[in-house]
Design a protein around this motif. Structure first.
Motif, PDB file in Angstrom:
ATOM      1  N   VAL A  59      -6.078  -2.253   3.849  1.00  0.00           N
ATOM      2  CA  VAL A  59      -4.737  -2.551   4.358  1.00  0.00           C
ATOM      3  C   VAL A  59      -4.129  -3.598   3.430  1.00  0.00           C
ATOM      4  N   LYS A  60      -2.876  -3.350   3.058  1.00  0.00           N
ATOM      5  CA  LYS A  60      -2.247  -4.191   2.023  1.00  0.00           C
ATOM      6  C   LYS A  60      -0.984  -4.873   2.583  1.00  0.00           C
ATOM      7  N   PRO A  61      -1.133  -6.073   3.117  1.00  0.00           N
ATOM      8  CA  PRO A  61       0.074  -6.794   3.531  1.00  0.00           C
ATOM      9  C   PRO A  61       0.904  -7.158   2.300  1.00  0.00           C
ATOM     10  N   GLN A  62       2.186  -6.848   2.359  1.00  0.00           N
ATOM     11  CA  GLN A  62       3.093  -7.220   1.263  1.00  0.00           C
ATOM     12  C   GLN A  62       3.550  -8.655   1.532  1.00  0.00           C
ATOM     13  N   VAL A  63       3.033  -9.579   0.728  1.00  0.00           N
ATOM     14  CA  VAL A  63       3.206 -11.014   0.977  1.00  0.00           C
ATOM     15  C   VAL A  63       4.685 -11.416   1.014  1.00  0.00           C
ATOM     16  N   ALA A  95       0.376  -9.855  -3.598  1.00  0.00           N
ATOM     17  CA  ALA A  95       1.104 -11.076  -3.939  1.00  0.00           C
ATOM     18  C   ALA A  95       1.665 -11.020  -5.355  1.00  0.00           C
ATOM     19  N   LYS A  96       1.127 -10.107  -6.172  1.00  0.00           N
ATOM     20  CA  LYS A  96       1.577  -9.912  -7.562  1.00  0.00           C
ATOM     21  C   LYS A  96       1.753 -11.236  -8.296  1.00  0.00           C
ATOM     22  N   ARG A  97       0.705 -12.054  -8.268  1.00  0.00           N
ATOM     23  CA  ARG A  97       0.781 -13.364  -8.905  1.00  0.00           C
ATOM     24  C   ARG A  97       0.504 -13.277 -10.405  1.00  0.00           C
ATOM     25  N   THR A 154       3.497   0.623 -13.368  1.00  0.00           N
ATOM     26  CA  THR A 154       3.995   0.507 -11.995  1.00  0.00           C
ATOM     27  C   THR A 154       4.894   1.694 -11.616  1.00  0.00           C
ATOM     28  N   SER A 155       5.146   1.804 -10.329  1.00  0.00           N
ATOM     29  CA  SER A 155       5.831   2.995  -9.807  1.00  0.00           C
ATOM     30  C   SER A 155       7.347   2.956  -9.999  1.00  0.00           C
ATOM     31  N   ASN A 156       7.886   1.774 -10.294  1.00  0.00           N
ATOM     32  CA  ASN A 156       9.353   1.660 -10.401  1.00  0.00           C
ATOM     33  C   ASN A 156       9.840   2.151 -11.764  1.00  0.00           C
ATOM     34  N   ILE A 220      -8.396   2.508  -8.744  1.00  0.00           N
ATOM     35  CA  ILE A 220      -7.033   2.765  -9.214  1.00  0.00           C
ATOM     36  C   ILE A 220      -6.133   2.836  -7.982  1.00  0.00           C
ATOM     37  N   LEU A 221      -5.340   1.801  -7.781  1.00  0.00           N
ATOM     38  CA  LEU A 221      -4.405   1.808  -6.639  1.00  0.00           C
ATOM     39  C   LEU A 221      -3.170   2.592  -7.059  1.00  0.00           C
ATOM     40  N   MET A 222      -2.787   3.581  -6.230  1.00  0.00           N
ATOM     41  CA  MET A 222      -1.605   4.389  -6.564  1.00  0.00           C
ATOM     42  C   MET A 222      -0.539   4.280  -5.480  1.00  0.00           C
ATOM     43  N   GLY A 224       3.591   4.308  -4.300  1.00  0.00           N
ATOM     44  CA  GLY A 224       4.747   5.133  -4.664  1.00  0.00           C
ATOM     45  C   GLY A 224       4.727   6.484  -3.974  1.00  0.00           C
ATOM     46  N   VAL A 225       3.725   6.687  -3.101  1.00  0.00           N
ATOM     47  CA  VAL A 225       3.646   7.942  -2.349  1.00  0.00           C
ATOM     48  C   VAL A 225       4.626   7.874  -1.173  1.00  0.00           C
ATOM     49  N   GLY A 226       5.370   8.935  -0.963  1.00  0.00           N
ATOM     50  CA  GLY A 226       6.269   8.991   0.195  1.00  0.00           C
ATOM     51  C   GLY A 226       7.648   8.465  -0.133  1.00  0.00           C
ATOM     52  N   ASN A 249      -1.640   4.387  -2.012  1.00  0.00           N
ATOM     53  CA  ASN A 249      -1.047   3.463  -1.031  1.00  0.00           C
ATOM     54  C   ASN A 249       0.203   4.093  -0.442  1.00  0.00           C
ATOM     55  N   VAL A 250       0.286   4.011   0.873  1.00  0.00           N
ATOM     56  CA  VAL A 250       1.494   4.462   1.561  1.00  0.00           C
ATOM     57  C   VAL A 250       1.929   3.335   2.489  1.00  0.00           C
ATOM     58  N   SER A 251       3.181   2.942   2.406  1.00  0.00           N
ATOM     59  CA  SER A 251       3.677   1.912   3.321  1.00  0.00           C
ATOM     60  C   SER A 251       4.727   2.510   4.250  1.00  0.00           C
ATOM     61  N   ARG A 252       5.989   2.597   3.786  1.00  0.00           N
ATOM     62  CA  ARG A 252       7.064   3.034   4.691  1.00  0.00           C
ATOM     63  C   ARG A 252       6.815   4.377   5.335  1.00  0.00           C
ATOM     64  N   ASP A 253       6.239   5.312   4.596  1.00  0.00           N
ATOM     65  CA  ASP A 253       6.062   6.659   5.141  1.00  0.00           C
ATOM     66  C   ASP A 253       5.187   6.665   6.389  1.00  0.00           C
TER      67      ASP A 253
END
Ligand code: OMP
Length: 280
Positions: A59-63, A95-97, A154-156, A220-222, A224-226, A249-253
């Motif tokens: 589970v990946k909380p977006q800080v 946290a992308k530090r 990155t996915s962007n 490999i974390l991927m 950008g799905v959804g 990784n899926v968040s909003r979907d």
């Protein structure tokens, strides 16, 4: 503690290959009937812990979404990280530090040291200040059995501007990041450690092409799905021969299925069905 890579491989085997993000966007809080305030954030997080803590591997909380509420938001994050761990999920703090080494050391202690209230199983970091600047995080993670995911490709869409630029030796910046992570994982392997190293990379599921991941021997974390347009087929294509190392990784979907815990869990199950090929 057992090295992160080994704990991750075990969790993926038991719970299935998925990372679900806790990204409490203000719009999602509203959609869940919650206030765009600390109480709403806390309730959102509790529901996520209930829905994902005992079923999802990572589970990946977006800080960023917690920091937006100041110290009270960080207190919610501390609780969420601890509750997820107690429920059996691995926690990846997004946290992308990234900073000069001496400051990176403080970031590393925040997310990766045994004594920190925000300690997580792994953290995302940005190599923009040079891969070597990440050493304090990589070293501390290795010492405490934790993991680090380094942004590679990155996915962007904007990411390509730097990440696809080439060095004098012809490699893209993204490839250099992957190769540096591979070197870290190979040191761990000669020490007799896990098959899956504890230094991972982030490769977006939205990309047309992935860097060469053959020597990585790490996760490999991927993302950008959804919501960002990546599909399970994209993950399959980008993963190539490295299916067992890939963690989509899926968040909003998934989060859009809330606030019902049963509906969130059903969304996780549906998503996992789509990634069944990663288990072969
Ligand atoms: O490091 C990340 O997790 C990440 C890297 C990347 O290249 N792209 C990316 O979207 N992410 C994160 O993954 C999550 C994606 O969220 P959704 O687009 O809602 O699934 C967000 O928390 C992003 O910050």
């Amino acid at each position: 503690m057992t090295p992160f890579g080994q704990r991750l491989a075990d969790a993926l085997g038991r719970r299935g290959p998925l990372c679900v993000g806790i990204d409490p966007h203000p719009g999602l809080l509203t959609a869940w009937g919650l206030g765009d305030d600390v109480d709403g954030l806390a309730r959102f997080s509790e529901l996520c812990v209930e829905a994902f803590g005992d079923t999802v591997a990572v589970v990946k909380p977006q800080v960023a979404f917690f920091e937006a509420y100041g110290s009270a938001g960080l207190a919610v994050l501390e609780r969420t990280i601890a509750d997820l761990g107690e429920a059996g999920a691995l926690v990846l703090a997004d946290a992308k530090r990234g900073d000069i080494g001496s400051t990176m050391d403080a970031y590393a202690r925040t997310w990766l040291s045994d004594g920190s209230a925000l300690r997580s199983d792994a953290v995302t970091v940005s190599p923009y200040l040079g891969f070597g600047s990440l050493a304090p995080a990589l070293d501390l993670a290795a010492g405490t059995g934790r993991g680090v995911f380094v942004l590679a490709a990155t996915s962007n869409p904007e990411g390509a501007q730097f990440q696809r630029a080439r060095l004098d030796d012809g490699r893209t910046v993204a490839q250099v990041v992957v190769d540096e992570c591979a070197a870290r994982n190979s040191v761990a392997r000669t020490d007799g450690a896990a098959q899956l190293g504890s230094v991972g990379v982030v490769v977006g599921a939205t990309l047309t092409e992935a860097p060469d991941l053959s020597d990585l021997h790490g996760p490999i974390l991927m993302p950008g799905v959804g919501a960002q347009g990546g599909t399970a087929d994209d993950v399959r294509r980008l993963a190539g021969d490295h299916l067992r190392a890939v963690v989509p990784n899926v968040s909003r979907d998934v989060l859009r299925a809330g606030p019902s815990v049963a509906d969130l869990r059903a969304a996780v199950a549906r998503t996992l069905d789509g990634f069944a090929f990663l288990m072969n």
